[in-house]
Design a protein around this motif. Structure first.
Motif, mmCIF file in Angstrom:
data_model
loop_
_atom_site.group_PDB
_atom_site.id
_atom_site.type_symbol
_atom_site.label_atom_id
_atom_site.label_comp_id
_atom_site.label_asym_id
_atom_site.label_seq_id
_atom_site.Cartn_x
_atom_site.Cartn_y
_atom_site.Cartn_z
ATOM 1 N N PRO A 7 0.811 -1.215 0.000
ATOM 2 C CA PRO A 7 0.000 0.000 0.000
ATOM 3 C C PRO A 7 0.846 1.268 0.000
ATOM 4 O O PRO A 7 2.023 1.240 0.351
ATOM 5 N N CYS A 8 0.220 2.375 -0.393
ATOM 6 C CA CYS A 8 0.901 3.667 -0.362
ATOM 7 C C CYS A 8 1.403 3.918 1.054
ATOM 8 O O CYS A 8 2.589 4.157 1.277
ATOM 9 N N ALA A 9 0.478 3.834 2.001
ATOM 10 C CA ALA A 9 0.820 4.109 3.402
ATOM 11 C C ALA A 9 0.523 2.896 4.274
ATOM 12 O O ALA A 9 -0.372 2.102 3.966
ATOM 13 N N LEU A 22 8.642 -5.336 0.065
ATOM 14 C CA LEU A 22 7.416 -4.658 0.514
ATOM 15 C C LEU A 22 7.611 -3.148 0.538
ATOM 16 O O LEU A 22 8.697 -2.672 0.869
ATOM 17 N N ARG A 23 6.552 -2.420 0.194
ATOM 18 C CA ARG A 23 6.583 -0.969 0.334
ATOM 19 C C ARG A 23 5.498 -0.531 1.334
ATOM 20 O O ARG A 23 4.537 -1.265 1.584
ATOM 21 N N GLY A 24 5.632 0.682 1.836
ATOM 22 C CA GLY A 24 4.614 1.235 2.720
ATOM 23 C C GLY A 24 5.196 2.450 3.420
ATOM 24 O O GLY A 24 6.269 2.389 4.014
ATOM 25 N N PHE A 62 5.953 7.725 7.094
ATOM 26 C CA PHE A 62 6.008 9.196 7.092
ATOM 27 C C PHE A 62 5.579 9.602 5.687
ATOM 28 O O PHE A 62 6.280 9.317 4.713
ATOM 29 N N LYS A 63 4.413 10.224 5.567
ATOM 30 C CA LYS A 63 3.859 10.513 4.244
ATOM 31 C C LYS A 63 3.862 12.000 3.911
ATOM 32 O O LYS A 63 3.313 12.803 4.668
ATOM 33 N N PRO A 64 4.420 12.365 2.772
ATOM 34 C CA PRO A 64 4.305 13.764 2.315
ATOM 35 C C PRO A 64 2.919 13.962 1.705
ATOM 36 O O PRO A 64 2.527 13.224 0.810
ATOM 37 N N SER A 106 2.166 3.503 -10.611
ATOM 38 C CA SER A 106 1.042 3.975 -9.798
ATOM 39 C C SER A 106 1.035 5.500 -9.749
ATOM 40 O O SER A 106 0.079 6.147 -10.202
ATOM 41 N N HIS A 107 2.108 6.100 -9.233
ATOM 42 C CA HIS A 107 2.200 7.569 -9.246
ATOM 43 C C HIS A 107 2.398 8.072 -10.673
ATOM 44 O O HIS A 107 1.999 9.189 -11.000
ATOM 45 N N GLY A 108 3.003 7.237 -11.504
ATOM 46 C CA GLY A 108 3.292 7.633 -12.886
ATOM 47 C C GLY A 108 2.051 7.871 -13.727
ATOM 48 O O GLY A 108 2.116 8.560 -14.752
ATOM 49 N N VAL A 156 4.834 -0.838 -7.078
ATOM 50 C CA VAL A 156 3.396 -0.815 -7.358
ATOM 51 C C VAL A 156 2.591 -0.666 -6.065
ATOM 52 O O VAL A 156 2.833 -1.379 -5.086
ATOM 53 N N GLU A 157 1.617 0.250 -6.095
ATOM 54 C CA GLU A 157 0.738 0.415 -4.936
ATOM 55 C C GLU A 157 -0.431 -0.565 -5.021
ATOM 56 O O GLU A 157 -1.185 -0.572 -6.007
ATOM 57 N N VAL A 158 -0.556 -1.369 -3.970
ATOM 58 C CA VAL A 158 -1.599 -2.396 -3.912
ATOM 59 C C VAL A 158 -2.359 -2.203 -2.597
ATOM 60 O O VAL A 158 -1.745 -2.030 -1.541
ATOM 61 N N SER A 206 -4.624 6.968 1.518
ATOM 62 C CA SER A 206 -3.881 7.772 0.536
ATOM 63 C C SER A 206 -3.738 6.989 -0.766
ATOM 64 O O SER A 206 -3.567 5.770 -0.752
ATOM 65 N N ASP A 207 -3.869 7.727 -1.862
ATOM 66 C CA ASP A 207 -3.631 7.188 -3.212
ATOM 67 C C ASP A 207 -4.480 5.974 -3.606
ATOM 68 O O ASP A 207 -4.043 5.153 -4.421
ATOM 69 N N GLY A 208 -5.702 5.896 -3.082
ATOM 70 C CA GLY A 208 -6.588 4.789 -3.436
ATOM 71 C C GLY A 208 -6.912 4.749 -4.929
ATOM 72 O O GLY A 208 -6.995 3.673 -5.528
ATOM 73 N N PHE A 209 -7.067 5.932 -5.527
ATOM 74 C CA PHE A 209 -7.442 6.016 -6.949
ATOM 75 C C PHE A 209 -6.408 5.389 -7.882
ATOM 76 O O PHE A 209 -6.708 5.038 -9.005
ATOM 77 N N GLN A 210 -5.191 5.245 -7.395
ATOM 78 C CA GLN A 210 -4.151 4.648 -8.249
ATOM 79 C C GLN A 210 -3.688 3.299 -7.711
ATOM 80 O O GLN A 210 -2.724 2.726 -8.220
ATOM 81 N N SER A 211 -4.372 2.804 -6.675
ATOM 82 C CA SER A 211 -3.972 1.527 -6.082
ATOM 83 C C SER A 211 -4.739 0.399 -6.748
ATOM 84 O O SER A 211 -5.946 0.510 -6.961
#
Ligand code: PEP
Ligand code: MN
Length: 276
Positions: free
Chosen positions: A37-39, A61-63, A66-68, A207-209, A233-235, A244-249
Motif C-alpha cells: 500500500p501507499c501508506a 514490501l513498500r509502505g 512518514f507521508k508527504p 502507480s504515481h506515474g 506498485v501500490e496495492v 492515501s492514493d486509493g485512486f491509483q492503487s
C-alpha cells in the motif's frame, strides 16, 4: 553531460548491481517487484497486504510511515507506529522493506527497519537530505522529482554517491506536464535515457506515474519492456477506502494479473522476475 561523474556510465561501463540483502540484487538480469500500500494504515490491514503481495510474487514490501501530503489535513502516516508494523511484516514474510525518509531527524528510527530508504519526488532536490542518506550504509531508492529533468535527477543521485553511498536505485514516477487526464506523465523514454547515461539501476512506479488504477498494469508491462529493472506498485485490499492514493492503487487480484503479464514480457527480453 559531464562524464566524470560517479553516476556516469563512462566512468563505470558495467551495470551496477545494488545488493539489498543476501538474496536480492537490483540491476541484474532479474527484475524485482516492489509492492504494497501507499501508506501503512494499520497493523492487520498491512500484514494482510504483505502476505497477499508476497504470495503473488513481490519480493520487496513498500509502505509509507512518514507521508508527504499536499494538504496538511490529510493522513500523513502512522510514523513510529508505522515503522513497528513494517518491522512485523518484514519478520513475518522475510521480505525486505522500502519506506520513505522525509526528514533526517527520523533517519535513525527508519534505519532500524528499512532495507531501502526511499527519497520521495518532493525531496529529490533536498540536498541536505540527500547527503544524509549518502552517509549511511543502506540502498536508496531515489524518485525522480516531478519537475526534474533527467540531468537534475542524475545529479541528485550524484549528491548521494558523492556523500559516500553508491547504492542508488533510480525510480521514474512520472513528471508534471500540461496533461491533466493522468496525475503525472510517465516518462518511459527516461528509463532508456538513464540506462544510456548511467550504470545505476532504474525501476518504474506506474502507480504515481499514471495516478489511475486502470493504467497501472499496461504501463507496468511497458516499463519492463522498455528495460526497467523493477517496478514499485501500490496495492490495497480496499482502494476506495484507502487513506492515501486509493485512486491509483490496484487490488491484490489485479496485482496477480500484473505479475503474470509482466512475467510474460520478461521472457521476450531474456529476463525473468526474481522470485523470493
Ligand atoms: C509514494 O511512493 O507513496 C510517494 C509519495 O511517491 P512520490 O514521492 O513519487 O510522490
Ligand atoms: Mn503513494
Amino acid at each position: 553531460m559531464n562524464s566524470d561523474r560517479k553516476y556516469s556510465r563512462r566512468e563505470h561501463p558495467e551495470d551496477s548491481l545494488v545488493k539489498i540483502n543476501d538474496r536480492i540484487t537490483i540491476g541484474g538480469p532479474e527484475v524485482v517487484i516492489i509492492a504494497g500500500p501507499c501508506a501503512v494504515e494499520g497493523r492487520d490491514l498491512y500484514l494482510e497486504a504483505a502476505r497477499l503481495v508476497k504470495k503473488a510474487g513481490a519480493s520487496i514490501l513498500r509502505g509509507g510511515a512518514f507521508k508527504p501530503r499536499t494538504s496538511p489535513y490529510s493522513f500523513d502516516g502512522l510514523k513510529e507506529a508505522g515503522l513497528e508494523i513494517l518491522a512485523e511484516a518484514k519478520k513475518e514474510t522475510g521480505l525486505p522493506v522500502v519506506t520513505e525518509v522525509m526528514d533526517a531527524r527520523d533517519l535513525e528510527a527508519i534505519l532500524q527497519v528499512a532495507d531501502i530508504l526511499q527519497i520521495g519526488s518532493r525531496n529529490m532536490q533536498n540536498y541536505t537530505l540527500l547527503r544524509e542518506v549518502g552517509q549511511v550504509d543502506r540502498p536508496v531508492l531515489l524518485k525522480r522529482g516531478f519537475a526534474a529533468t533527467i540531468k537534475e535527477w542524475l545529479m541528485a543521485a550524484e549528491h548521494i554517491m558523492d556523500a559516500g553511498n553508491e547504492r542508488v536505485i533510480l525510480c521514474e514516477r512520472g513528471i508534471r506536464t500540461f496533461e491533466t487526464y493522468t496525475r503525472n506523465t510517465i516518462d518511459l523514454g527516461a528509463v532508456v535515457a538513464v540506462k544510456e547515461l548511467s550504470h545505476l539501476p532504474v525501476v518504474v512506479d506506474p502507480s504515481h506515474g499514471t495516478g489511475r488504477a486502470s493504467m497501472v498494469r499496461p504501463v507496468a508491462r511497458a516499463a519492463i519492456a522498455a528495460g526497467a529493472d523493477g517496478l514499485l506498485v501500490e496495492v490495497h485490499q480496499d482502494p476506495e477506502n484507502a487513506l492515501s492514493d486509493g485512486f491509483q492503487s490496484i487490488t491484490p487480484e489485479e496485482f496477480r494479473r500484473l505479475m503474470a503479464e509482466v512475467s510474460g514480457i520478461t521472457t521476450v527480453i531474456d529476463r525473468q522476475i526474481y522470485r523470493f
